[in-house]
Design an enzyme around this catalytic site. Structure first.
Site, short mmCIF file in Angstrom:
data_model
loop_
_atom_site.label_atom_id
_atom_site.label_comp_id
_atom_site.label_asym_id
_atom_site.label_seq_id
_atom_site.Cartn_x
_atom_site.Cartn_y
_atom_site.Cartn_z
N SER A 7 0.85 -1.20 0.00
CA SER A 7 0.00 0.00 0.00
C SER A 7 0.88 1.24 0.00
O SER A 7 1.64 1.49 0.94
CB SER A 7 -0.90 0.02 1.23
OG SER A 7 -1.43 1.32 1.38
N ASP A 34 -4.46 3.78 -2.16
CA ASP A 34 -5.56 4.18 -1.27
C ASP A 34 -5.98 5.63 -1.52
O ASP A 34 -5.23 6.55 -1.22
CB ASP A 34 -5.12 4.05 0.19
CG ASP A 34 -5.01 2.61 0.62
OD1 ASP A 34 -6.00 1.88 0.50
OD2 ASP A 34 -3.91 2.21 1.07
N MET A 36 -8.44 8.58 -0.51
CA MET A 36 -9.33 8.99 0.60
C MET A 36 -9.76 10.43 0.41
O MET A 36 -8.95 11.29 0.07
CB MET A 36 -8.57 8.86 1.91
CG MET A 36 -8.00 7.49 2.16
SD MET A 36 -7.05 7.50 3.70
CE MET A 36 -6.59 5.76 3.79
N MET A 67 -11.81 5.13 -1.15
CA MET A 67 -12.53 5.39 0.11
C MET A 67 -13.11 6.79 -0.03
O MET A 67 -12.66 7.74 0.62
CB MET A 67 -11.57 5.25 1.29
CG MET A 67 -11.22 3.81 1.60
SD MET A 67 -9.72 3.64 2.58
CE MET A 67 -8.50 3.65 1.26
N GLY A 176 -3.15 -3.87 8.62
CA GLY A 176 -2.41 -4.48 9.72
C GLY A 176 -1.79 -5.84 9.40
O GLY A 176 -1.52 -6.61 10.33
C1 DX5 Z 1 -6.47 1.76 5.29
C2 DX5 Z 1 -5.95 1.44 3.90
C3 DX5 Z 1 -4.90 0.39 3.89
C4 DX5 Z 1 -3.62 0.76 4.62
C5 DX5 Z 1 -2.86 -0.49 4.93
O1 DX5 Z 1 -7.58 2.58 5.18
O2 DX5 Z 1 -7.01 0.99 3.09
O3 DX5 Z 1 -4.63 0.00 2.57
O4 DX5 Z 1 -2.83 1.62 3.87
O5 DX5 Z 1 -1.74 -0.16 5.66
P1 DX5 Z 1 -1.13 -1.10 6.81
O6 DX5 Z 1 -0.65 -2.33 6.14
O7 DX5 Z 1 -0.04 -0.26 7.37
O8 DX5 Z 1 -2.23 -1.37 7.80
ZN ZN Z 2 -6.51 0.02 1.17
#
Ligand code: DX5
Ligand code: ZN
Length: 223
Positions: A7, A34, A36, A67, A176
């Protein structure tokens, strides 16, 4: 087939090209992007122009995770930016079918995401219409949060239904995920693994990705 999707949210935004090259050399096959909007989630990341710039530098599968509220408004923009897969949230729009149709009309793969609070039943009517189900394993909005193992029950339900109905469905997990818990996700039936901070903070990303792929191989879905 299992894919590791780093990501970009966890990358150094001042050195994106270099970061993408680093994870590509390390064995990543997808790049998770991602997007947002500060409304659907309480954070703002980056949008189509950043993705379009990276598209010129990378051949990875661009896995765009929207998102944003009412994503239908931006399907064109992210198609033009070079997305290969567009995933949107079931909770983000009034008419998910219209968004699925818009993504397919542009010859892209469609993913549908559910947040931890959304029951798995809500996504089931859409499974035969999409290429990928994204089961969030954290509340969307931020990288670096703790993995929620309970969400894997949803992955198991979706994978069982996909097998039963003969659906060719990818199941992505996001949030995570690290070397220790990745095996739990693949054993539950996931095959596209998003990982942000674990990969981008790793001093040896190739070793990290190799370990993750091995854990995935050692822990296949067992029904
Ligand atoms: C959270 C994102 C994830 C995030 C994952 O809203 O959709 O893709 O970047 O990052 P890690 O692996 O650090 O949880
Ligand atoms: Zn994501």
């Amino acid at each position: 087939m299992t894919h590791i999707a780093p990501s970009l949210l966890a990358a150094d935004f001042a050195n994106l090209e270099e970061c993408v090259k680093r994870v590509t050399d390390a064995g990543a096959t997808y790049l998770h992007l991602d997007v947002m909007d500060g409304i659907f989630v309480p954070n703002i990341s980056f949008g189509a122009p950043v993705i379009a710039s990276l598209r010129k530098k990378s051949n990875l599968c661009f896995d765009v995770h929207l998102m944003i509220k009412e994503p239908l408004r931006y399907i064109d923009a992210f198609t033009k930016a070079g997305a290969d897969i567009i995933t949107f949230h079931l909770e983000s729009c009034k008419d998910p079918d219209a968004v699925i149709e818009a993504i397919h009309a542009r010859d892209l793969k469609c993913g549908l995401a559910i947040s931890p609070a959304t029951p798995v039943e809500k996504i089931l009517p859409f499974l035969s219409k999409i290429e990928m189900a994204l089961v969030m394993t954290v509340v969307p909005g931020f990288g670096g949060q703790a993995f929620m193992p309970k969400c894997l029950d949803k992955v198991r339900v979706i994978r069982r239904i996909a097998e039963r109905d003969g659906l060719k469905l990818d199941i992505e997990v996001d949030g995570g995920i690290n070397e220790e818990n990745v095996g739990l996700t693949t054993a539950a039936g996931a095959n596209i693994i998003v990982s942000g901070s674990t990969i981008f903070r790793s001093k040896r990303p190739k070793l990290t990705i190799t370990k993750m792929l091995k854990a995935a191989k050692d822990n296949p879905f067992r029904g």
